[in-house]
Design a protein around this motif. Structure first.
Motif, PDB file in Angstrom:
ATOM      1  N   GLN A 159       0.779  -1.163  -0.136  1.00 37.52           N
ATOM      2  CA  GLN A 159       0.039  -0.023  -0.005  1.00 37.52           C
ATOM      3  C   GLN A 159       0.950   1.057  -0.151  1.00 37.52           C
ATOM      4  N   GLU A 160       1.970   1.159   0.567  1.00 38.63           N
ATOM      5  CA  GLU A 160       2.744   2.409   0.663  1.00 38.63           C
ATOM      6  C   GLU A 160       3.476   2.580  -0.652  1.00 38.63           C
ATOM      7  N   LEU A 161       3.748   1.499  -1.456  1.00 31.68           N
ATOM      8  CA  LEU A 161       4.384   1.643  -2.531  1.00 31.68           C
ATOM      9  C   LEU A 161       3.319   2.191  -3.473  1.00 31.68           C
ATOM     10  N   LEU A 162       1.935   1.952  -3.473  1.00 33.12           N
ATOM     11  CA  LEU A 162       1.006   2.379  -4.549  1.00 33.12           C
ATOM     12  C   LEU A 162       0.658   3.779  -4.350  1.00 33.12           C
ATOM     13  N   PRO A 179       4.798  -9.602  -2.350  1.00 26.57           N
ATOM     14  CA  PRO A 179       5.427  -8.460  -1.967  1.00 26.57           C
ATOM     15  C   PRO A 179       6.056  -8.527  -0.567  1.00 26.57           C
ATOM     16  N   HIS A 180       5.424  -9.112   0.182  1.00 26.49           N
ATOM     17  CA  HIS A 180       5.750  -9.126   1.593  1.00 26.49           C
ATOM     18  C   HIS A 180       6.785 -10.048   1.882  1.00 26.49           C
ATOM     19  N   PRO A 228      -3.608  -2.824  -6.587  1.00 26.36           N
ATOM     20  CA  PRO A 228      -2.929  -4.033  -5.743  1.00 26.36           C
ATOM     21  C   PRO A 228      -2.632  -5.265  -6.606  1.00 26.36           C
ATOM     22  N   VAL A 229      -3.598  -5.591  -7.442  1.00 23.65           N
ATOM     23  CA  VAL A 229      -3.386  -6.921  -7.897  1.00 23.65           C
ATOM     24  C   VAL A 229      -2.206  -7.058  -9.017  1.00 23.65           C
ATOM     25  N   TYR A 230      -2.036  -5.773  -9.457  1.00 23.96           N
ATOM     26  CA  TYR A 230      -0.890  -5.604 -10.631  1.00 23.96           C
ATOM     27  C   TYR A 230       0.310  -5.835  -9.901  1.00 23.96           C
ATOM     28  N   ILE A 231       0.688  -5.294  -8.760  1.00 27.01           N
ATOM     29  CA  ILE A 231       1.898  -5.305  -7.840  1.00 27.01           C
ATOM     30  C   ILE A 231       2.041  -6.676  -7.572  1.00 27.01           C
ATOM     31  N   ARG A 276      10.583   9.103   1.286  1.00 27.61           N
ATOM     32  CA  ARG A 276       9.566   9.552   2.368  1.00 27.61           C
ATOM     33  C   ARG A 276       8.345   8.694   2.412  1.00 27.61           C
ATOM     34  N   VAL A 277       8.162   7.842   3.357  1.00 25.72           N
ATOM     35  CA  VAL A 277       7.028   6.785   3.155  1.00 25.72           C
ATOM     36  C   VAL A 277       5.882   7.039   4.193  1.00 25.72           C
ATOM     37  N   LEU A 278       4.557   7.001   3.665  1.00 25.71           N
ATOM     38  CA  LEU A 278       3.603   7.190   4.619  1.00 25.71           C
ATOM     39  C   LEU A 278       2.937   5.890   5.034  1.00 25.71           C
ATOM     40  N   GLY A 279       3.137   5.402   6.142  1.00 26.00           N
ATOM     41  CA  GLY A 279       2.766   4.090   6.604  1.00 26.00           C
ATOM     42  C   GLY A 279       1.396   4.148   7.432  1.00 26.00           C
ATOM     43  N   LYS A 280       1.232   2.942   7.913  1.00 27.96           N
ATOM     44  CA  LYS A 280      -0.026   2.834   8.771  1.00 27.96           C
ATOM     45  C   LYS A 280      -0.496   3.870   9.832  1.00 27.96           C
ATOM     46  N   GLY A 281      -1.610   4.118  10.205  1.00 29.28           N
ATOM     47  CA  GLY A 281      -1.683   5.112  11.099  1.00 29.28           C
ATOM     48  C   GLY A 281      -1.283   6.482  10.455  1.00 29.28           C
TER      49      GLY A 281
END
Length: 296
Positions: free
Chosen positions: A151-154, A241-242, A219-222, A169-174
């Protein structure tokens, strides 16, 4: 009504906590599932009338449906967070979930690639020709070099690359932001990629990685992309990805990185989530001992 309370809670998560669409959907699905169960089995439609007995019955029904302990615990966590919200709103006097315990989970170590496998993936493997192959290779590169989530990559934007500081710079959970260092070679590749997008005249909505038509990745493409190339590079059963995120963390640990630093890079809220990688490290030491010690 319970439905109204759920709507209020999802609204709170969306506009105040700024949770992702994926997380919102998960919470809403879990809570609506419990609402339907309470209504059908006990004719209850009010949060104040629900006790731990009703919730335990729901958990038993989930077990009968062959839901995994991990899934059941997630649903219980969703309900617990919901009742915490209702307590703050003074809509209920107690949280019935507190009288229940999460199910014990079987130990599950993260799957990760060997260093020679990642070298094969990123330095030797042939990706598709053209812009699509360029995008697919950068997807794999970014996952392995940063450990970010799908989700962060998206939602990664061109503006999130801090070129002079060599970090992203990554925007993560919360909605928590973190900075991750990246290699200069990857920055050069990203520079070329952005230039290629301009040459192709693709529409610019700010997203870093895009489809051949300029549209945003999904998501499905990744997932399919990573699975496709990991199927060539590794014999691991899991190819998602994980796995690259786990590989990022495990290779850092194996090469001497501090566990606290890995926690910060991954964006974990607690060290407990990161410490699972130490189990992989111990397993590796045992294997080395067995192969190299006379009494191993």
């Amino acid at each position: 009504m319970l439905s109204d309370r759920i709507t209020d809670y999802i609204h709170y998560l969306r506009f105040e906590k700024r949770f992702s669409r994926h997380t919102l959907d998960s919470y809403q699905k879990d809570l609506e599932q419990f609402r339907d169960f309470a209504l059908e089995q006990f004719s209850l439609d009010s949060a104040t009338n629900i006790s731990h007995f009703h919730i335990r019955s729901w958990l038993a029904a989930l077990k009968d449906q062959k839901q995994s302990p991990r899934t059941i615990n997630r649903k219980l966590s969703s309900l617990n967070s919901f009742y915490k919200f209702l307590l703050r709103q003074q809509a209920v006097e107690k949280n019935p979930v507190r009288q229940l315990h999460a199910l014990k989970l079987p130990e599950r170590l993260p799957s990760y690639m060997k260093e020679q496998e990642t070298q094969h993936l990123l330095e030797e493997l042939q990706f598709d020709e053209g812009f699509k192959g360029f995008t697919d290779r950068l997807i794999c590169e970014l996952f392995y070099q940063t450990g970010m989530r799908r989700q962060e990559l998206l939602q990664l934007k061109e503006a999130d690359i801090e070129w002079s500081l060599q970090q992203v710079r990554v925007l993560g959970k919360g909605n928590k932001e973190r900075l991750i260092p990246v290699h200069p070679v990857l920055l050069d590749e990203l520079t070329s990629y952005i230039a290629e997008k301009k040459i192709m005249g693709l529409p610019d909505d700010g997203h870093l990685l895009v489809l051949e038509n300029g549209g945003p990745l999904y998501p499905v493409y990744i997932y399919r992309t990573v699975k496709k190339y990991l199927s060539i590079a590794t014999t691991l059963q899991k190819k998602s990805p994980h796995v690259l995120r786990h590989t990022f963390a495990t290779h850092l640990l194996n090469n001497g990185a501090n566990i606290q630093a890995i926690k910060d890079l991954l964006g974990h809220s607690s060290l407990a989530a990161t410490q699972v990688y130490t189990h992989n490290n111990i397993a590796k030491l045992k294997e080395i001992h067995k192969q190299n010690h006379p009494r191993g």
